[in-house]
Design a protein around this motif. Sequence first.
Motif, PDB file in Angstrom:
ATOM      1  N   ASP A 187      41.027  37.760  29.757  1.00 60.50           N
ATOM      2  CA  ASP A 187      40.345  39.030  30.324  1.00 60.50           C
ATOM      3  C   ASP A 187      39.546  38.792  31.605  1.00 60.50           C
ATOM      4  N   ILE A 188      38.921  37.274  31.386  1.00 61.21           N
ATOM      5  CA  ILE A 188      37.995  37.066  32.642  1.00 61.21           C
ATOM      6  C   ILE A 188      38.850  36.845  33.690  1.00 61.21           C
ATOM      7  N   LYS A 189      39.982  36.704  33.903  1.00 62.83           N
ATOM      8  CA  LYS A 189      40.844  36.261  35.064  1.00 62.83           C
ATOM      9  C   LYS A 189      41.215  37.511  36.147  1.00 62.83           C
ATOM     10  N   GLY A 190      41.146  37.210  37.301  1.00 67.59           N
ATOM     11  CA  GLY A 190      41.426  38.079  38.271  1.00 67.59           C
ATOM     12  C   GLY A 190      40.417  38.657  39.069  1.00 67.59           C
ATOM     13  N   ASN A 191      40.841  39.557  40.024  1.00 66.45           N
ATOM     14  CA  ASN A 191      39.735  40.236  41.121  1.00 66.45           C
ATOM     15  C   ASN A 191      39.077  41.562  40.514  1.00 66.45           C
ATOM     16  N   GLN A 192      38.154  42.078  41.005  1.00 58.70           N
ATOM     17  CA  GLN A 192      37.588  43.322  40.757  1.00 58.70           C
ATOM     18  C   GLN A 192      38.426  44.265  40.376  1.00 58.70           C
TER      19      GLN A 192
END
Lengths: 336, 336
Positions: A187-192
């Motif tokens: 879940d915490i991965k990636g851009n906004q």
Amino acid sequence: MSAQVIAIDAMGGDFGPRSIVQASLACLSATPSLYLTLVGHPLLLEELIASQPGADRSRLQIVAASEVIGMDERPSQALRGKPDSSMRVALELLRDGKVQACVSAGNTGALMALSRHVLKTLPGIDRPAMVAAIPTQAGTCQLLDLGANVDCSADNLFQFAVMGSVAAQALGVVRPRVALLNVGTEDIKGNQQVKLAASLLQGAKGLNYIGFIEGDGLYRGEADVVVCDGFVGNILLKSSEGLATMISARIEALFRHTLMSRAVGALALPLLKRLQADLAPARHNGASFLGLQGIVVKSHGAAGVQGFQSAISRALAEIQENLPQRLHGRLEELLL
Amino acid sequence: MSAQVIAIDAMGGDFGPRSIVQASLACLSATPSLYLTLVGHPLLLEELIASQPGADRSRLQIVAASEVIGMDERPSQALRGKPDSSMRVALELLRDGKVQACVSAGNTGALMALSRHVLKTLPGIDRPAMVAAIPTQAGTCQLLDLGANVDCSADNLFQFAVMGSVAAQALGVVRPRVALLNVGTEDIKGNQQVKLAASLLQGAKGLNYIGFIEGDGLYRGEADVVVCDGFVGNILLKSSEGLATMISARIEALFRHTLMSRAVGALALPLLKRLQADLAPARHNGASFLGLQGIVVKSHGAAGVQGFQSAISRALAEIQENLPQRLHGRLEELLL
């Protein structure tokens, strides 16, 4: 089967009108219910048709357009500066109900801008997306966007997911697994944008959202629809094409290396070539613009005759599927 | 040759301490000038070392760390909540000059955050980048960033280009061709960050900037250094890995299909496997963090023993190249 009428932007693409005319004539021969309207410079097109031996003109019409949009022209310029471009005139035929689909190998950005302007998007859709089926270990996967939108908001990504899911259903997938392309599956991965799109998709009813997917998961076939912005999708598609070409070249070299392997190489190469073709869907099969009030298929700029024929076939299939109507219905349920 | 001392975060990675200890012992056997400091739970590490037959303890030291950073932990949590993590303690050994490099297979985001916090970046560098060499038709290409920075400004991309160029020079490329990865090669293509980075690079002296490159151009070997944000780089790398695996699987299936081809398959498969390994550099060779005041090499989380050995070898090479010092010198000329 009723007739299908498709407008062809005859002036776009890296190879120009000659291969487009050739592809058009081949499609007319292959499909007796098909009618084509070539849009472009009439004299040039007449000449090219006349140069093809045995060309059947009975289901082929020419509509004049005096301007051509260059491959590196700005979309804004194409939109404002060229009211009589072949691309625009072809789209206007579609808008006015004179044809049922439009195919172009021209400037992608211009085709996107003109399609939105001339045809308008479906209700609930801000920006159309480009989609194509790419091969995976399990079959195929609808990947979108492929380059029409280099910057995407979470809302755009959400809408792409809905459109991709409907398109996959139209192609026969029962409960398409929809995933967001990301740099990790946690879940915490990636851009906004990606994180926000994930929370929108988690709350969407009637959509089989399965979460984030990574680049390797895509090729393992873990999803039926993979959603990303057009910058990422374009890089993924073109680098895959380049890698497949490189691998083919290395394998060819491998097989040339020894006498024994040369014999088997002759056996294996046609299969490898087919594999390579499978891996370049935009070049070989055309990509659809989803989310417009009309069917628009983009053929790869460097597609050649066969590629352009495939793009016409894809438009034909979408006419038979009645894709925009189906999309419209599902979008009303899901978005509005 | 003088001795090299490397700190190993022995607790990170999907496979955990067992394969890290095994890889460490193998590297010590292979390189007589190498000293390793394993950081983690002493009892567990002692036990794992003891379980390896013929382990040479003379150049192996253990430094205790009581905490472990999970693979899906937030970087902020790793930074603030775990003062005694194996990753942090290993980086502190590097900061304090007790070792010359640090290797970890742990959480990439945490390694990035802790490296910046503990080691600091070189003057002129806002954010470090992850770089690895990927194979092309012409040789190899340094691709960065590979996932350390999911959002990048034009300034970040500019700094990555400078760092990539210096790293390629350190690896023996005389005048590295530096390109920006984009959805087209025309000036009007791309998002704002990429367009702005292009104008910064056009004005940079002493840098062989050749313009935009597309995904297929990368694999054709048109540049020695290819720059993109970490989101795009990660997707490109992992999808390439997935595609190469898929192609290998299809070719294997092809060769199993007939008796004759099965015989040749046995001949070709080892070569195809090597090709596949070449195509997964982060998994197999480790990736470097560029722009830090110290050498940090990230091994792929799922690297296994051989992958971790390669990461240690990469750290060794960077110690011999004195990479951070070289970077520092060039950055002063180019950026300050």
